[in-house]
Scaffold this motif. Structure first.
Motif, short mmCIF file in Angstrom:
data_model
loop_
_atom_site.label_atom_id
_atom_site.label_comp_id
_atom_site.label_asym_id
_atom_site.label_seq_id
_atom_site.Cartn_x
_atom_site.Cartn_y
_atom_site.Cartn_z
N HIS A 156 15.08 47.99 10.06
CA HIS A 156 15.99 48.88 10.78
C HIS A 156 15.36 49.51 12.02
O HIS A 156 15.84 50.55 12.49
CB HIS A 156 16.51 49.98 9.85
CG HIS A 156 17.65 49.55 8.99
ND1 HIS A 156 17.53 48.52 8.09
CD2 HIS A 156 18.93 49.99 8.89
CE1 HIS A 156 18.69 48.36 7.46
NE2 HIS A 156 19.54 49.23 7.94
N ALA A 157 14.30 48.92 12.56
CA ALA A 157 13.71 49.45 13.79
C ALA A 157 14.66 49.23 14.96
O ALA A 157 15.67 48.52 14.85
CB ALA A 157 12.37 48.78 14.06
N SER A 158 14.34 49.83 16.11
CA SER A 158 15.16 49.62 17.30
C SER A 158 14.99 48.18 17.80
O SER A 158 13.97 47.53 17.54
CB SER A 158 14.75 50.59 18.41
OG SER A 158 13.44 50.30 18.86
N ARG A 159 15.99 47.69 18.51
CA ARG A 159 15.93 46.32 19.03
C ARG A 159 14.74 46.14 19.97
O ARG A 159 14.05 45.12 19.94
CB ARG A 159 17.23 46.00 19.76
CG ARG A 159 17.30 44.57 20.27
CD ARG A 159 18.59 44.31 21.01
NE ARG A 159 19.75 44.59 20.17
CZ ARG A 159 21.00 44.52 20.61
NH1 ARG A 159 21.26 44.17 21.86
NH2 ARG A 159 22.01 44.79 19.79
N PHE A 160 14.48 47.16 20.79
CA PHE A 160 13.35 47.08 21.72
C PHE A 160 12.04 46.90 20.96
O PHE A 160 11.21 46.07 21.35
CB PHE A 160 13.30 48.36 22.57
CG PHE A 160 12.04 48.50 23.39
CD1 PHE A 160 11.90 47.80 24.58
CD2 PHE A 160 11.00 49.30 22.95
CE1 PHE A 160 10.74 47.91 25.34
CE2 PHE A 160 9.83 49.42 23.70
CZ PHE A 160 9.70 48.72 24.90
N TYR A 161 11.86 47.67 19.89
CA TYR A 161 10.61 47.59 19.13
C TYR A 161 10.48 46.24 18.44
O TYR A 161 9.39 45.65 18.39
CB TYR A 161 10.57 48.72 18.10
CG TYR A 161 9.24 48.85 17.39
CD1 TYR A 161 8.19 49.56 17.97
CD2 TYR A 161 9.04 48.27 16.14
CE1 TYR A 161 6.97 49.69 17.33
CE2 TYR A 161 7.82 48.39 15.49
CZ TYR A 161 6.80 49.10 16.09
OH TYR A 161 5.58 49.21 15.45
N MET A 162 11.58 45.72 17.91
CA MET A 162 11.54 44.40 17.27
C MET A 162 11.14 43.32 18.26
O MET A 162 10.33 42.44 17.95
CB MET A 162 12.91 44.07 16.66
CG MET A 162 13.29 44.89 15.45
SD MET A 162 14.92 44.36 14.83
CE MET A 162 15.16 45.49 13.47
#
Length: 241
Positions: A156-162
């Motif tokens: 469930h991390a942010s898209r940017f972090y993924m």
């Protein structure tokens, strides 16, 4: 058992552990007392409400889906007339946590789920100024305790972090009530609520255990390549036969 998961994200979060007046530190993850306070605010319980004690009985686990960047702020406070003091406050920047609370009392979990979307008092992630980044996202799971639920939920991390994570698998740290993770290393933390009364806040000790959960990165090239196909081209070729 019924469990509700709560996605916690904000520009700043802070979950104070034991500290002195000069330097207010923070846990690296949401403490159980902070989540009890969040739920109590949603339900409309005031700080001295005895019903808060019953929320300590909720099973609790939290997963660190996006580790925080630490930030230390300073404040000048006037603690006596004409006397000022420099104090420090620690915060967690741009973190994403997935917290879960569970109970055999299904009706209580249903009330908590509803209250988080219709809160009586303002919700905050640690300190009062740390408001959530938009509506809180929740899900209900049946038949599993909070630790079991967090071992199987997707990342469930942010898209940017993924996208900036280079590996195909992210290993998230899981912290839970020790009873939920038998045979895992454990320690004692002081985040069991005795009272939120501002005149005499008190917390007791509870046992927590630790685990690590591998999570698939949906934005890794090895995974996006699996769906890299042009369906319309395939249909066109079939039509030419």
């Amino acid at each position: 058992m019924k469990t509700v998961t709560i996605r916690l994200t904000a520009p700043l979060q802070s979950y104070g552990d034991e500290a002195n007046f000069d330097h207010r530190t923070s846990y690296d993850y949401p403490s159980k007392s902070a989540i009890v306070g969040l739920i109590a605010a949603a339900l409309g319980y005031r700080r001295t409400d005895s019903r808060i004690q019953t929320l300590n009985q909720l099973d609790y686990a939290v997963r660190i889906d996006q580790p925080a960047e630490p930030l230390t702020d300073f404040q000048i406070v006037e603690w006596k007339r004409g006397k000022r003091k420099l104090t420090y406050r620690d915060y967690l920047q741009d973190a994403v946590f997935l917290a879960a609370v569970g109970s055999e009392d299904d009706a209580l979990i249903d009330r908590i789920y509803w209250a988080l979307h219709h809160p009586r008092f303002q919700l905050s992630l640690g300190r009062r100024a740390n408001v959530p980044a938009g509506p809180i996202m929740t899900e209900i799971a049946l038949g599993s305790n909070p630790a079991q639920v967090l071992q199987f939920l997707s990342w469930h991390a942010s898209r940017f972090y993924m996208k900036k994570t280079k590996s195909a698998t992210f290993v998230a740290e899981l912290i839970a009530d020790a009873a939920l993770l038998p045979n895992h290393r454990s320690s004692m933390v002081k985040d069991n609520v005795i009272t939120f009364d501002q005149r005499e806040r008190q917390y007791g000790f509870r046992a927590v255990a630790f685990d690590r959960v591998p999570l698939e990165n949906p934005y890794h090239p090895d995974r996006t390549a699996e769906t890299d196909h042009d369906m319309m081209t395939f249909l066109w070729k079939e039509d030419q036969r």
